[in-house]
Design a protein around this motif. Structure first.
Motif, PDB file in Angstrom:
ATOM      1  N   LYS A 392       0.814  -1.222   0.000  1.00 33.60           N
ATOM      2  CA  LYS A 392       0.000   0.000   0.000  1.00 33.60           C
ATOM      3  C   LYS A 392       0.847   1.273   0.000  1.00 33.60           C
ATOM      4  O   LYS A 392       0.366   2.339  -0.388  1.00 33.60           O
ATOM      5  N   GLU A 393       2.110   1.185   0.445  1.00 33.65           N
ATOM      6  CA  GLU A 393       2.936   2.383   0.514  1.00 33.65           C
ATOM      7  C   GLU A 393       3.948   2.472  -0.622  1.00 33.65           C
ATOM      8  O   GLU A 393       4.752   3.388  -0.662  1.00 33.65           O
ATOM      9  N   ARG A 394       3.909   1.511  -1.547  1.00 30.74           N
ATOM     10  CA  ARG A 394       4.857   1.562  -2.662  1.00 30.74           C
ATOM     11  C   ARG A 394       4.365   2.525  -3.740  1.00 30.74           C
ATOM     12  O   ARG A 394       3.185   2.560  -4.063  1.00 30.74           O
ATOM     13  N   PRO A 395       5.292   3.285  -4.327  1.00 31.61           N
ATOM     14  CA  PRO A 395       4.895   4.184  -5.418  1.00 31.61           C
ATOM     15  C   PRO A 395       4.608   3.382  -6.674  1.00 31.61           C
ATOM     16  O   PRO A 395       5.107   2.259  -6.860  1.00 31.61           O
ATOM     17  N   GLY A 396       3.806   3.940  -7.559  1.00 29.58           N
ATOM     18  CA  GLY A 396       3.525   3.247  -8.809  1.00 29.58           C
ATOM     19  C   GLY A 396       2.814   4.150  -9.791  1.00 29.58           C
ATOM     20  O   GLY A 396       2.146   5.104  -9.406  1.00 29.58           O
ATOM     21  N   TRP A 397       2.972   3.835 -11.059  1.00 29.87           N
ATOM     22  CA  TRP A 397       2.403   4.623 -12.144  1.00 29.87           C
ATOM     23  C   TRP A 397       1.620   3.704 -13.070  1.00 29.87           C
ATOM     24  O   TRP A 397       1.774   2.481 -13.055  1.00 29.87           O
ATOM     25  N   ALA A 398       0.794   4.286 -13.917  1.00 30.11           N
ATOM     26  CA  ALA A 398      -0.113   3.503 -14.759  1.00 30.11           C
ATOM     27  C   ALA A 398       0.601   2.478 -15.637  1.00 30.11           C
ATOM     28  O   ALA A 398       0.173   1.317 -15.700  1.00 30.11           O
ATOM     29  N   PRO A 399       1.680   2.827 -16.364  1.00 27.41           N
ATOM     30  CA  PRO A 399       2.319   1.797 -17.194  1.00 27.41           C
ATOM     31  C   PRO A 399       2.872   0.636 -16.376  1.00 27.41           C
ATOM     32  O   PRO A 399       2.867  -0.509 -16.836  1.00 27.41           O
ATOM     33  N   CYS A 400       3.356   0.922 -15.169  1.00 27.24           N
ATOM     34  CA  CYS A 400       3.793  -0.152 -14.268  1.00 27.24           C
ATOM     35  C   CYS A 400       2.619  -1.070 -13.945  1.00 27.24           C
ATOM     36  O   CYS A 400       2.767  -2.303 -13.923  1.00 27.24           O
ATOM     37  N   ALA A 401       1.446  -0.473 -13.697  1.00 29.44           N
ATOM     38  CA  ALA A 401       0.259  -1.275 -13.395  1.00 29.44           C
ATOM     39  C   ALA A 401      -0.098  -2.190 -14.556  1.00 29.44           C
ATOM     40  O   ALA A 401      -0.540  -3.329 -14.360  1.00 29.44           O
ATOM     41  N   GLU A 402       0.096  -1.716 -15.789  1.00 29.41           N
ATOM     42  CA  GLU A 402      -0.156  -2.576 -16.954  1.00 29.41           C
ATOM     43  C   GLU A 402       0.841  -3.732 -17.014  1.00 29.41           C
ATOM     44  O   GLU A 402       0.475  -4.885 -17.281  1.00 29.41           O
ATOM     45  N   ASP A 403       2.114  -3.418 -16.771  1.00 27.11           N
ATOM     46  CA  ASP A 403       3.161  -4.419 -16.919  1.00 27.11           C
ATOM     47  C   ASP A 403       3.095  -5.493 -15.841  1.00 27.11           C
ATOM     48  O   ASP A 403       3.359  -6.667 -16.105  1.00 27.11           O
ATOM     49  N   ILE A 404       2.745  -5.104 -14.629  1.00 28.04           N
ATOM     50  CA  ILE A 404       2.794  -6.049 -13.519  1.00 28.04           C
ATOM     51  C   ILE A 404       1.541  -6.910 -13.416  1.00 28.04           C
ATOM     52  O   ILE A 404       1.565  -8.011 -12.880  1.00 28.04           O
ATOM     53  N   THR A 405       0.404  -6.421 -13.958  1.00 30.27           N
ATOM     54  CA  THR A 405      -0.849  -7.175 -13.873  1.00 30.27           C
ATOM     55  C   THR A 405      -1.046  -8.140 -15.041  1.00 30.27           C
ATOM     56  O   THR A 405      -2.046  -8.861 -15.092  1.00 30.27           O
ATOM     57  N   GLY A 406      -0.146  -8.144 -15.997  1.00 29.64           N
ATOM     58  CA  GLY A 406      -0.278  -9.031 -17.143  1.00 29.64           C
ATOM     59  C   GLY A 406      -0.998  -8.423 -18.320  1.00 29.64           C
ATOM     60  O   GLY A 406      -1.166  -9.091 -19.351  1.00 29.64           O
TER      61      GLY A 406
END
Length: 537
Positions: A392-406
């Motif tokens: 919950k405290e890790r930073p993240g951006w939209a393209p990262c969300a695409e890459d990590i969720t498959g």
């Protein structure tokens, strides 16, 4: 044979009904999705207009625009246009309901969402334009040259020592410096830009190749930056953070206090259904500002808190779209008097929206608990990248969300992962968070109470997996909405609209996707100004 847009309208219908079931929101207003195949020519022509950049950056932006518009009229391996249309229609229907609750007057007018323009909403970043302010032009040019660097994970994936792929995601110079230090890249961060891209990509590839992917991911997060190992959907679902995200609703919604039913100040129909509702905006970049921009479009009084003026924001390239409809007050929370002013504004606000890294504002007593302590009757909405429990405290951006969720692998392949069109995992989660805010507003007017809600970039991304599953499953549809193919509206006769008298001159905003009356969107709501002392009166 059905056109691609008609097919996407059918996808929107499916996604709309799924949204209602997942959120428990069933608006009174009827919804229809509009299809107009002639829009492709209109939007393609708009790619060549109002391009404010010189030289190389002008050519890069044109290329991005043309590719993004072309994809709007193509089939999608991972649905995004239909889901975008669905959530925008839901937001508009909820806003219309709230306006009717406040006036006591019901309207039979449908909420109409244009499917092509709904797709345009997730590529707004590319289509924005402006004129009239040279200081801002310089600031945005510098922003554009910095953000398109070799660590831009939307475009560049690197092979690791163990044969996996890694993508870095940095939008601030401070984060770029951190990840370059982690990778052992000695070059000065301010020299790691668009102009040196070919050389920097080779340097980065060599540096990433020294690491195993998951070890690099952990180290990058430990060092306060953001990057990830690309994963398949199955890998995401089976890791602890993936399981936590998949178990989340589209937005987490909690009642905090048993406050009395709230009577907002009288509505001004000329400004929209949310007029008179005060929103304090503690957001940045894209996802959070999308939520508050939509509230502003529907007439809310949105005051954005920034440390500097609009002209000199570090990421002016990414943020221009999110300023629409908002006034700005400059406050530095490290200065006691300015922090106290921020707390006074919290007490005055009806809604507070935050999109900074979870915990970042706690030291100022401006986290969720601190804000509810200051204002027990407020609605507090926040956006995180991952879950509200694990990571919950890790930073993240939209393209990262695409890459990590498959999603990137599903949209391409394990060998050639491809990010989605535009930045849908900024825009769509922001649109989802907006629906949560309006759910809370409706409850305050009927049952009372104060509320906290949390959205997630990765949970919004996983919803795209779910929408695509529904479409691929096939079968008979009995949608609650209609499709209109012969519905005209002047709002959709042009790709963008000029809004004058803003803090940086004239801004050209893409036409919105929804309307629910003969007038369409209220473009005067899109003005924004700097240096305000408080909310508008």
């Amino acid at each position: 044979m059905d056109s691609v847009l008609f097919k996407k309208a059918r996808q929107a219908q499916l996604c709309y009904d799924d949204l209602m079931e997942k959120t428990g929101l069933y608006p009174d207003s009827k919804v229809a999705f509009r299809v107009d195949d002639s829009e492709e020519q209109l939007l393609r022509k708009a790619c060549f207009e109002n391009n404010p950049f010189p030289g190389l950056v002008k050519a890069v932006l044109l290329k991005l625009r043309l590719a993004a518009v072309k994809k709007l009229f193509m089939d999608e391996k991972v649905l995004q246009t239909g889901p975008a249309a669905a959530i925008l229609a839901l937001d508009a229907a909820l806003a219309k309901d709230i306006g009717e609750m406040r006036t006591g007057e019901k309207s039979d007018a449908e909420v109409v969402c244009d499917v092509g323009f709904a797709g345009l909403q997730v590529i707004r970043l590319y289509m924005m334009a402006y004129s009239g302010d040279q200081a801002f032009a310089s600031s945005r040019y510098q922003s554009a040259t910095r953000v398109d660097n070799a660590l831009n994970g939307s475009f560049y994936k690197y092979a690791t020592k163990d044969g996996r792929k890694f993508s870095a995601h940095v939008y601030y110079e401070s984060q770029k410096a951190k990840i370059m230090q982690t990778l052992g890249i000695k070059k000065a961060p301010d020299k790691f830009v668009l102009a040196s891209l070919p050389i920097d990509k080779r340097i980065t590839a060599d540096a990433v190749k020294k690491w195993n992917a998951e070890e690099l991911e952990e180290q990058v997060f430990a060092d306060g930056a953001c990057g990830c190992m690309l994963r398949s959907r199955e890998e995401w679902e089976n890791m602890p953070v993936g399981k936590a995200v998949c178990e989340m609703p589209l937005f987490r919604f909690n009642k905090v206090h048993d406050a009395p039913v709230k009577a907002y100040k009288a509505i001004d129909p000329s400004k929209g259904p949310l007029s008179g509702i005060k929103v304090l905006d503690l957001t940045h970049i894209i996802a959070g500002p999308v939520c508050t921009r939509l509230l502003a479009e529907y007439g809310a009084d949105v005051l954005m808190v920034r440390r500097g003026d609009f002209r000199h924001q570090e990421q002016a390239m990414l943020e221009l779209d999110g300023w629409a409809g908002k006034n700005s007050i400059q406050l530095d929370f490290n200065v006691p008097a300015e922090l106290e002013r921020a707390k006074e504004l919290v007490k005055e606000a009806d809604v507070v929206v935050c999109s900074y890294q979870n915990g970042a504002l706690d030291k100022f007593d401006l986290g969720a608990e601190g804000i509810h302590a200051l204002n027990p009757n407020v609605i507090y909405a926040s956006m995180v990248c991952f879950s509200d429990t694990v990571w919950k405290e890790r930073p993240g951006w939209a393209p990262c969300a695409e890459d990590i969720t498959g999603l990137s692998i599903r949209n391409g392949s394990p060998e050639n992962p491809v990010n989605l069109n535009g930045v849908p995992l900024d825009y769509i989660p922001g649109m989802i968070l907006c629906s949560g805010v309006m759910k809370a507003l409706k409850l305050q007017m009927t049952e009372g109470g104060s509320y906290t809600l949390t959205g997630s970039l990765t949970r919004g991304g996983y919803w795209l997996h779910e929408c695509t599953d529904l479409w691929e499953k096939g079968g008979e549809m009995t949608p609650s909405t209609a499709v209109k193919q012969n519905y005209s509206h002047p709002m959709w006769m042009q790709a963008s609209h000029a809004v004058t008298d803003t803090a940086i001159g004239t801004v050209y905003f893409p036409s919105p996707a929804t309307c629910f009356d003969t007038q369409g969107q209220l473009f005067d709501n899109m003005r924004f100004m700097d240096g305000r002392k408080g909310f508008q009166l």
